[in-house]
Write a protein that holds these residues in place. Structure first.
Motif, short mmCIF file in Angstrom:
data_model
loop_
_atom_site.label_atom_id
_atom_site.label_comp_id
_atom_site.label_asym_id
_atom_site.label_seq_id
_atom_site.Cartn_x
_atom_site.Cartn_y
_atom_site.Cartn_z
N VAL A 1 0.87 -1.16 0.00
CA VAL A 1 0.00 0.00 0.00
C VAL A 1 0.91 1.22 0.00
O VAL A 1 1.77 1.37 0.86
N GLY A 2 0.77 2.05 -0.96
CA GLY A 2 1.62 3.22 -1.06
C GLY A 2 2.74 3.05 -2.07
O GLY A 2 3.54 3.95 -2.27
N VAL A 3 2.82 1.91 -2.70
CA VAL A 3 3.83 1.69 -3.73
C VAL A 3 3.19 1.83 -5.09
O VAL A 3 2.23 1.12 -5.41
N PRO A 4 3.70 2.73 -5.93
CA PRO A 4 3.08 2.90 -7.25
C PRO A 4 3.32 1.66 -8.11
O PRO A 4 4.31 0.96 -7.95
N GLU A 5 2.39 1.42 -9.00
CA GLU A 5 2.55 0.34 -9.97
C GLU A 5 3.33 0.86 -11.17
O GLU A 5 3.11 2.00 -11.61
N GLY B 1 -6.51 1.70 -7.58
CA GLY B 1 -6.49 2.81 -6.63
C GLY B 1 -5.09 3.32 -6.35
O GLY B 1 -4.90 4.38 -5.74
N GLU B 2 -4.07 2.57 -6.79
CA GLU B 2 -2.69 2.96 -6.51
C GLU B 2 -2.18 3.89 -7.61
O GLU B 2 -2.69 3.87 -8.73
N SER B 3 -1.18 4.68 -7.32
CA SER B 3 -0.55 5.50 -8.34
C SER B 3 0.07 4.61 -9.41
O SER B 3 0.43 3.46 -9.14
N VAL B 4 0.19 5.14 -10.62
CA VAL B 4 0.67 4.33 -11.75
C VAL B 4 1.71 5.13 -12.53
O VAL B 4 1.53 6.33 -12.77
N ILE B 5 2.79 4.46 -12.93
CA ILE B 5 3.78 5.07 -13.83
C ILE B 5 3.91 4.18 -15.05
O ILE B 5 4.07 2.97 -14.91
N VAL B 6 3.88 4.77 -16.23
CA VAL B 6 4.17 4.03 -17.47
C VAL B 6 5.45 4.59 -18.04
O VAL B 6 5.54 5.79 -18.29
N THR B 7 6.47 3.73 -18.21
CA THR B 7 7.80 4.23 -18.54
C THR B 7 8.24 3.87 -19.96
O THR B 7 7.72 2.96 -20.58
N ARG B 8 9.25 4.60 -20.42
CA ARG B 8 9.89 4.37 -21.72
C ARG B 8 8.88 4.14 -22.84
O ARG B 8 8.94 3.15 -23.56
N ARG C 1 -1.28 10.10 -10.26
CA ARG C 1 -0.97 10.21 -8.85
C ARG C 1 -2.26 10.00 -8.06
O ARG C 1 -3.24 10.70 -8.28
N ARG C 2 -2.24 9.05 -7.14
CA ARG C 2 -3.46 8.86 -6.34
C ARG C 2 -3.74 10.13 -5.54
O ARG C 2 -2.81 10.75 -4.98
N PRO C 3 -4.98 10.54 -5.45
CA PRO C 3 -5.30 11.86 -4.92
C PRO C 3 -4.96 12.02 -3.43
O PRO C 3 -4.65 13.13 -2.99
N ASP C 4 -4.98 10.94 -2.69
CA ASP C 4 -4.80 11.06 -1.24
C ASP C 4 -3.35 10.89 -0.79
O ASP C 4 -3.07 10.64 0.38
N LEU C 5 -2.43 11.03 -1.74
CA LEU C 5 -1.02 10.84 -1.41
C LEU C 5 -0.51 11.94 -0.48
O LEU C 5 -0.73 13.12 -0.73
N VAL C 6 0.18 11.57 0.59
CA VAL C 6 0.80 12.57 1.47
C VAL C 6 2.29 12.28 1.59
O VAL C 6 2.73 11.16 1.37
N VAL C 7 3.06 13.30 1.94
CA VAL C 7 4.49 13.12 2.13
C VAL C 7 4.74 12.50 3.50
O VAL C 7 4.31 13.03 4.52
N ILE D 1 -2.28 0.24 -22.61
CA ILE D 1 -3.52 0.88 -22.14
C ILE D 1 -4.30 -0.07 -21.23
O ILE D 1 -4.77 0.32 -20.15
N ALA D 2 -4.38 -1.32 -21.64
CA ALA D 2 -5.15 -2.28 -20.84
C ALA D 2 -4.54 -2.45 -19.45
O ALA D 2 -5.24 -2.43 -18.43
N ILE D 3 -3.22 -2.60 -19.40
CA ILE D 3 -2.56 -2.79 -18.10
C ILE D 3 -2.70 -1.53 -17.25
O ILE D 3 -3.02 -1.58 -16.06
N ALA D 4 -2.47 -0.38 -17.86
CA ALA D 4 -2.53 0.87 -17.11
C ALA D 4 -3.92 1.08 -16.52
O ALA D 4 -4.08 1.51 -15.37
N ARG D 5 -4.93 0.78 -17.32
CA ARG D 5 -6.31 0.91 -16.82
C ARG D 5 -6.56 0.00 -15.63
O ARG D 5 -7.14 0.41 -14.63
N ALA D 6 -6.11 -1.24 -15.77
CA ALA D 6 -6.34 -2.21 -14.69
C ALA D 6 -5.64 -1.75 -13.42
O ALA D 6 -6.20 -1.82 -12.32
#
Lengths: 250, 250, 250, 250, 250, 250, 250, 250
Positions: C48-52, C75-82, C110-116, C65-70
């Motif tokens: 929990v708190g680790v971006p995908e 509910g977690e933050s998502v990064i799509v690279t390269r 970025r998940r909306p409820d992310l805090v530092v 697109i399919a993976i990113a949507r899933a």
């Protein structure tokens, strides 16, 4: 048939229809396999029951279809592996009676008269979902050679409780095939849990210092678990074949 | 002291004892570190509390004794690693106040005023007894830098129940150092059990396709467990040092 | 819940509803994780708190697109690279709420409820502009795990005054991630300037004797600066993840 | 004993001597192996019947003698491999009841109660006389694990008629171990003659582009003969162990 | 300007406008390059006269055009190397004032005010026509840095009389750049004929055991001819740049 | 002398003492170098002023003494490098007129008539004290070839302020030789500070993933600093020789 | 004799002394080589005239003497190669009738009845004096197999005029063996001068990036001169043997 | 012509039309090959009768057609190898007089006046059908250089009876070319059956630990069969060329 050929020559010699020297000469000039080395040829006999494998990479859809058709015509089971999207679509259309597995990126045809002849269960364990095409190549090869196969997938060592949830299935195996890319640690862990022959299959899954599967290969060759032997990177077929040999009664 | 040097120049300038241009020139020609980049120099400050390490291989007993004596005279803790039998015997005789560990093949001297300053416990886990010299180099470095160290040894992945018997100790760590040769699988398994920073140390233990520790190194770099970082083959000192930095409060 | 399962069995035993042997047997056959090894499972909790992260290379735009949507649905933050140009265009159209960074060739949500929640600042330093996609992968991972990130880019060692202009930012870091391709010298230089944990990330930037990042990887593993640890070539995610672990209070 | 420990806790709980929560807590804190995972421990049970192996290289004669004595005291068979002349002489004097094989450079002690339990014959084939120490390590391991072993030595592929003179022995094997250095071609040729599991053992015999056995290792991993699996360079023990597992009835 | 900044601070201190401590603090907080290390920045000054190089591979035609335009706007000479057919066509259309060389697969723009400033002639020798793109990259770099360049192409060692026909040109060089792929032998032969600095450039021309230029690289590093130094595989720019430095008067 | 030989043949032909065909034949059969290719032979001329180098490793003290004596008898300066303790002691006794440098592990003899002929100063910079033998081999070679050498030692990049304290010396160099083992980063940093030719020398100092100097070699070949060229691992002589060529007027 | 065996069986069958099935069975069970494949055995016949080679490294003086004595007793010529000082001294004393060559570090015994049977001259060319032991191994093998050998030594490519002085000898060769370490360029240059089969022999002479002869090996495999084939590093015997086969009339 | 040039100069000198010094000078300034080193130039003469080879990979269909046309115009035989489908189709249309071989993926044109000049038969043996393009490249090169070629294909060592069925053809060869990928064992087996020169050709056929043909290459270099020499991976042309040189009478 070769034993027949030799018998005929000897028969004619015994009946006086052939001179001694002519018989001697005839025997010498028989093709090698005609000399009764049935064992040399058993290999071909053995091959009855071995599925034919077509590697997809580097072949056009047309080539794959042509080869797959020719092989299936031989009556033996057929596996086509690592299909890209184009080849899969073309193959699906050209040979609709093949079974397709989109996730494992392969297609196969099972000969109708296949029976289970293997002694025990062959467990195929795989670390990650990306290793699945290689694992399925191994599993299908073993199944199409007459074995019961138990698939234990997605049990990478970084979440080792998932592996342990399947502990019972692992220890009941007659032979194990363990497939992993990246650091290739799974065979060492599984090898420590079981007392059965274990064939480790490194995959090319990974990037950077994976060097195309070299990291996993070296890890498996250096496994601290006794009883582990290794096949080439991505060689699911070889692992399935070797496991089937081990699982045959003798 | 450098800040002093600068202050003096400025002071003399302010008092009119120095011309503007002369001051400018003097400042320019101060040694670099005299210019007040305290941060550049903090490194040296940091080094207070860092033990000195002497690698035994390739040095004569005489050289080892000479270096060890010089280092201890500096007041800092000292570790002498990978001692062969001759060097150990000579060192033991020449410097009887060092502590000797025959199994780990090292000797060390702990500065008397050392206190524990690290935030939490550093766990040092090692796969096999042959990895012990490297593991001890890491553990001693961490201890001599003011950390509490918990050693979890002989927990190779091929007998994974031994690792699990120490599960509680692993998860209570603040930082982990995991040492393994051969297939180098231990960091991946431990990394899956904990949520703390983990430093993997490949060792050169192995033969054949171990290629001097390359197999373990590649395995660790390709670890499927997130949070794993890696140091050079046999670099116990580096791992102990980095773990100590992580374990310092800030 | 597993602790519950065990409690129920013991409860029934205590109440005489279950025989001793039956209880013993029931406990033995609980799935592994049911036995109260909550720590084994903390890993999931940690996640929990680790971006995908979705690696773009080798995937079609549709697959990405399919993976990113899933993943985003989780509910977690998502990064799509390269991302290549085609995938970026397709993704931008299909998921307009992602943030795009053309230069770093990635997209993220970025998940909306992310805090530092991280203790200090994580500095991400990169040698060249070509290293930026890997550096951004590290920086975004760290940010999406709740850390303040300070980017110090384009500070390759061949123009070392550029690095020194940012000296203050480097020494104020809690943890540093240093990204470099080609000769991979930057971590050694930065490591000599700071007294904090430093994670070196080799990139595959280079050609010829770079051998896909091997040159930078070896350089970093051999760094003469103590406190440097290394992750796999191009493994920005792993560096960001490990730095986040280090930066968590404990 | 662990099952006992659990039984006692449950017994006390059933008798009301222990509170539910205390019982729950006690179970959670039992060492892992106390929880009745007998299967995890079977490995140790299996090890009954496995000879202990001492690798000679890198050990002093004194160390070898000490280890060998300790192992033999355990009651299990013992093999000491790759002995140099000094160690062999010392060992021969210190432990005269060991059997010595000067050519294979090893010594061994067979437990008196050893019986043959393997299903069929294990053939150990070796290419050259220089490969003999590794081949004997494999053969002795298999024998000391209760197998009948048939040695087919000096049958390198460059004089293939020598191999063929032993054709009958090869095809009658239940399992084959094929040992070769240099180009490592023997397993491919033998693998084409038999239909049984074959374990290939590369040796470090060779020079120049042999690269310490790498050439033979790569050759064996790329064998065109199906059914071939591979172990680490010079790993005679591992091959003997794996062959023994295969040869056990199940 | 930085010397100015320091002077001002000192001036104010000397005039009593600034306290000693404030002056001390101000000096400490000047950016690094403000402290009068003008030499640190000379590098940028040197770069006046260095052509900008754009490597074609891995870039789209649009990217190449954009970069090339930006660079030419900077006023410096520009070379675009290893253009594929598509990129070359697009670039030719978009920037018709560039000079194109189809054989060498590059395009360049020469700043109009370029003058020859190098001390002597730089000879660029190349073994085969396939090495030409790299050789031209070196030659153009040297020319655009103000040197006279003499090209001696197609003088591979297997037809050594062709090389010898150009003997006079070789020995008259001030500096030599020798470009070769495959076995990379040319620098050794040329190095034996001249007494001038020689920069060897391995190319990736070759196949199989060339391993992407590794064979040529190793050959050149092991050259038995003294005075030979080496740059990275295919690094024509680096060789041209280094040769230009050598050819500058000082 | 060869030009003489040719002149004599032509002279006799002109005087009628030789037939045309005989002259033709005589010319064809002259040794190659007799044909007036003085340039081919200049190499030997050049060698006047080049010190002879004896590599110590792999030679017995007797062999080293014999070779050193033979070389010194030739009148040229002599350097004996990487002496072990035994060889150094023997050499010191046998040839007391050599100069010994225990730290750099070398001995040398300077021809008495040596004069400085190089254009500028050659700076030899070295990262660590362990790199000193290679650095001194380079420095002495350059000195014995008639150059002024400025040694800047112990300036590894992990303590970069030490390097910067010598900034002025670096930028005043005519040519630079930069020696480093481990990660081999120093040439990149120095190369960014100067605008002069820089020869990078990787050393075999390091362990583990240093792979005998491979890490440093690859780093230097991939240097992001333009103007850097590289010689073989530990090739101090080659660097000194090449730097001397660069520093000669022309 | 095998043909005899078969003849006897057939004879008895023809005379009615043997049943057809018994004859069939008897033939099947004849050893392989008894079936008249004389050609299979010609290899042994060929070996008449091939000298026996003993590699010195890794053997004690006693072992070398024992093997050399056994081989000479077989009547064939014998070469003992790469002798260290101790072994040479011991061998010289034990077998004074061998011929010793201190420079080439080998000893040999020539069978008295040896005659020259090769078609033409085999030229053995070597680059440096350090390559001499390998070159002599090749030359002596060829001589002891009945060939005239012409040695062209010390003709490294960096002093190519020395090679050209021997141009006539090179082009008159029937077969050439070209031996070189370091950058391994000599075979390419010689291969361009001749139109005869050329066998290239890489040696392990070199250091650093020579990687034990790998650099020379790769160079030779990538030779741009057609007609060049390669043997293993330091394999002088193999080159001499192959050259002798080429030089036999047929 | 060069001999002419020299003759003229000498003639004029003899006739007094040229001064001695002028003659001397003129001779010195003749191009190298003018000095009567006809042998240096024989190479070109030899090339008469050598087919031109065009490697298909990396070239566009247009480039292939252009090169093939230019070469055929030279009158020499031409082979175009490793054609992809597009290039084959384009070439077939553009140059219909070439012979096409779809299976071997090559096309060739035979000069009409070609005669057989080789001494004996060159056997080209290949392990698998995938090795066929390389084998055919070798076979066609040898045929187009005037040799009789006997193809023995699909005789991999895993089905060794197929090889033995062709035993007679192998032993009747004058020279053998043996082509194999994967484990590269075939040359060792064939080398043990024949007493003729054998050129081994590794191919890049394989995957994973084949490493692009490295496995087969190393195997062949380490062949235990004497008389085997090796060419580069996939270098069918080089093998055919070398075999032709061996098969020429002299």
């Amino acid at each position: 048939m070769t034993a027949e050929s030799l018998r005929k020559i000897l028969d004619r010699l015994a009946r006086g229809e052939l001179e001694l020297d002519a018989a001697l000469d005839a025997i010498k000039h028989l093709p090698f396999e005609d000399l009764g080395f049935a064992k040399v040829d058993h290999h071909r006999a053995l091959r009855v029951g071995v599925p034919e494998v077509v590697f997809g990479p580097g072949k056009t859809p047309e080539q794959i279809i042509a080869i797959a058709r020719a092989l299936r015509a031989g009556g033996e089971s057929v596996i086509v592996t690592r299909l890209n999207a184009d080849s899969a679509a073309a193959l699906r259309e050209a040979m609709p009676d093949l079974t397709y597995d989109a996730h494992a990126r392969l297609a196969f045809w099972r000969r109708p008269d296949l029976v289970v002849s293997g002694r025990g269960t062959i467990v195929v364990a795989a670390a990650g979902t990306a290793d699945l095409p290689v694992a399925e190549e191994a599993a299908l090869t073993a199944e199409l050679m007459g074995n019961t196969v138990d698939r234990v997938y997605d049990v990478g060592v970084a979440g080792i409780h998932r592996l342990f949830a399947h502990h019972e299935r692992l220890v009941q195996a007659s032979v194990l095939i363990v497939v992993a890319g990246m650091e290739g640690a799974l065979p060492s862990v599984v090898g420590g849990l079981v007392d059965r022959p274990l064939i480790a299959v490194p995959t090319s899954i990974g990037y950077g210092a994976s060097f195309g599967g070299l990291a996993a290969l070296l890890a498996m060759l250096n496994s601290c678990a006794a009883g582990v032997t290794v096949v080439n990177i991505d060689n699911g077929f070889g692992a399935g074949y070797a496991a089937s040999l081990i699982n045959r009664a003798r």
